[in-house]
Scaffold this motif. Structure first.
Motif, PDB file in Angstrom:
ATOM      1  N   ALA A  40       0.833  -1.204   0.000  1.00  0.00           N
ATOM      2  CA  ALA A  40       0.000   0.000   0.000  1.00  0.00           C
ATOM      3  C   ALA A  40       0.864   1.249   0.000  1.00  0.00           C
ATOM      4  CB  ALA A  40      -0.924   0.002   1.221  1.00  0.00           C
ATOM      5  N   GLY A  41       0.482   2.233  -0.828  1.00  0.00           N
ATOM      6  CA  GLY A  41       1.223   3.493  -0.871  1.00  0.00           C
ATOM      7  C   GLY A  41       2.542   3.407  -1.597  1.00  0.00           C
ATOM      8  N   GLY A  42       2.787   2.298  -2.295  1.00  0.00           N
ATOM      9  CA  GLY A  42       4.035   2.174  -3.034  1.00  0.00           C
ATOM     10  C   GLY A  42       5.232   1.807  -2.192  1.00  0.00           C
ATOM     11  N   THR A  43       5.008   1.359  -0.947  1.00  0.00           N
ATOM     12  CA  THR A  43       6.095   0.967  -0.049  1.00  0.00           C
ATOM     13  C   THR A  43       5.752  -0.369   0.593  1.00  0.00           C
ATOM     14  OG1 THR A  43       6.563   3.287   0.461  1.00  0.00           O
ATOM     15  CG2 THR A  43       7.458   1.629   1.967  1.00  0.00           C
ATOM     16  N   TRP A  44       6.720  -1.255   0.660  1.00  0.00           N
ATOM     17  CA  TRP A  44       6.479  -2.547   1.283  1.00  0.00           C
ATOM     18  C   TRP A  44       6.419  -2.432   2.806  1.00  0.00           C
ATOM     19  CZ3 TRP A  44       4.480  -5.794  -1.757  1.00  0.00           C
ATOM     20  CH2 TRP A  44       4.942  -6.052  -3.046  1.00  0.00           C
ATOM     21  N   ALA A  45       5.416  -3.060   3.389  1.00  0.00           N
ATOM     22  CA  ALA A  45       5.302  -3.159   4.845  1.00  0.00           C
ATOM     23  C   ALA A  45       4.909  -4.587   5.182  1.00  0.00           C
ATOM     24  CB  ALA A  45       4.257  -2.179   5.383  1.00  0.00           C
ATOM     25  N   TYR A  46       5.498  -5.134   6.249  1.00  0.00           N
ATOM     26  CA  TYR A  46       5.178  -6.509   6.631  1.00  0.00           C
ATOM     27  C   TYR A  46       3.690  -6.600   6.934  1.00  0.00           C
ATOM     28  CZ  TYR A  46       6.531 -11.166   8.119  1.00  0.00           C
ATOM     29  OH  TYR A  46       6.692 -12.522   8.202  1.00  0.00           O
TER      30      TYR A  46
END
Length: 228
Positions: A40-46
């Motif tokens: 989401a938002g163009g950034t990877w988050a676990y």
């Protein structure tokens, strides 16, 4: 004058605490597993949910990365391809009653592979899954990366048949196992569900137990002073 014999309980508690604290680093095993990420938002988050329970919206990007890591929250690396929905799903036309989910599948490096196995490809694979509006990430993944393999606890074990064996077990020789560098911008969450592919962190539970024992010892000592 007879000396009052002091109970050995505080010493016993202290011994347990020291044992737990000493054992904590050993319990922080290294694991090889499929980690699950939200783009989401163009950034990877676990991901904070597992792929079998997450129901991403149309236009979402979801990632899977086969990693070697000691702790899912702090050390697992995200997929090596950016979460770009437009780039992945531009060739897939929208369909009424369906949603498009962009998927990034990173099989990891040969150094992270199990003995006798090789990643199916070097670069991460991307695919655009077109599924029903209520479909989970696991269902979207099944559309583009069969066969999948799960264990009895719903942990994702294999994507596109890789790896052929094993499912998130701790590695026998952690000292000789290469671990990926922690990404500077990774926002990880250790509370992912059991189907999220995150490796457990046993040291956390040992630490909690140690703190609880210290608190119990303090209360006991306080009550003992009052009864003197």
């Amino acid at each position: 004058m007879r000396r009052r014999r002091r109970p050995a309980l505080p010493v016993f508690m202290l011994g347990i605490v020291l044992t737990l604290l000493a054992a904590s680093p050993a319990l922080a095993s290294t694991y090889r597993y499929w980690s699950f990420w939200d783009g989401a938002g163009g950034t990877w988050a676990y991901a904070t949910q597992g792929p079998s329970s997450m129901r991403p919206a149309d236009g979402s990007v979801q990632g899977f990365h086969f990693v070697v890591s000691k702790d899912a929250a702090d050390q697992a690396a995200p997929p090596r391809t950016a979460p770009d929905f437009a780039a992945i799903c531009s060739a897939t036309a929208p369909v009424t009653g369906k949603k498009r989910i962009a998927l990034v599948i990173d099989f990891g490096t040969p150094a992270e592979a199990q003995a006798g196995e090789t990643p199916p490809q070097d670069a991460p694979r991307t695919a655009c899954a077109q599924v029903g509006p209520d479909a989970t990430t696991a269902e979207a993944l099944a559309e583009v990366a069969k066969p999948l393999r799960y264990n009895s606890a719903a942990l994702l074990c294999a994507v596109s048949g890789y790896p052929k064996q094993g499912c998130g077990e701790p590695l026998a020789d952690t000292a000789a196992t290469p671990a990926p560098d922690k990404p500077a911008d990774a926002s990880a969450d250790p509370s992912a569900g059991s189907d999220g592919g995150g490796g457990p962190s046993a040291g956390l539970f040992a630490g909690i137990a140690a703190v609880a024992l210290l608190a119990a010892a303090a209360v006991w000592q306080s009550r003992r002073r009052r009864t003197r």
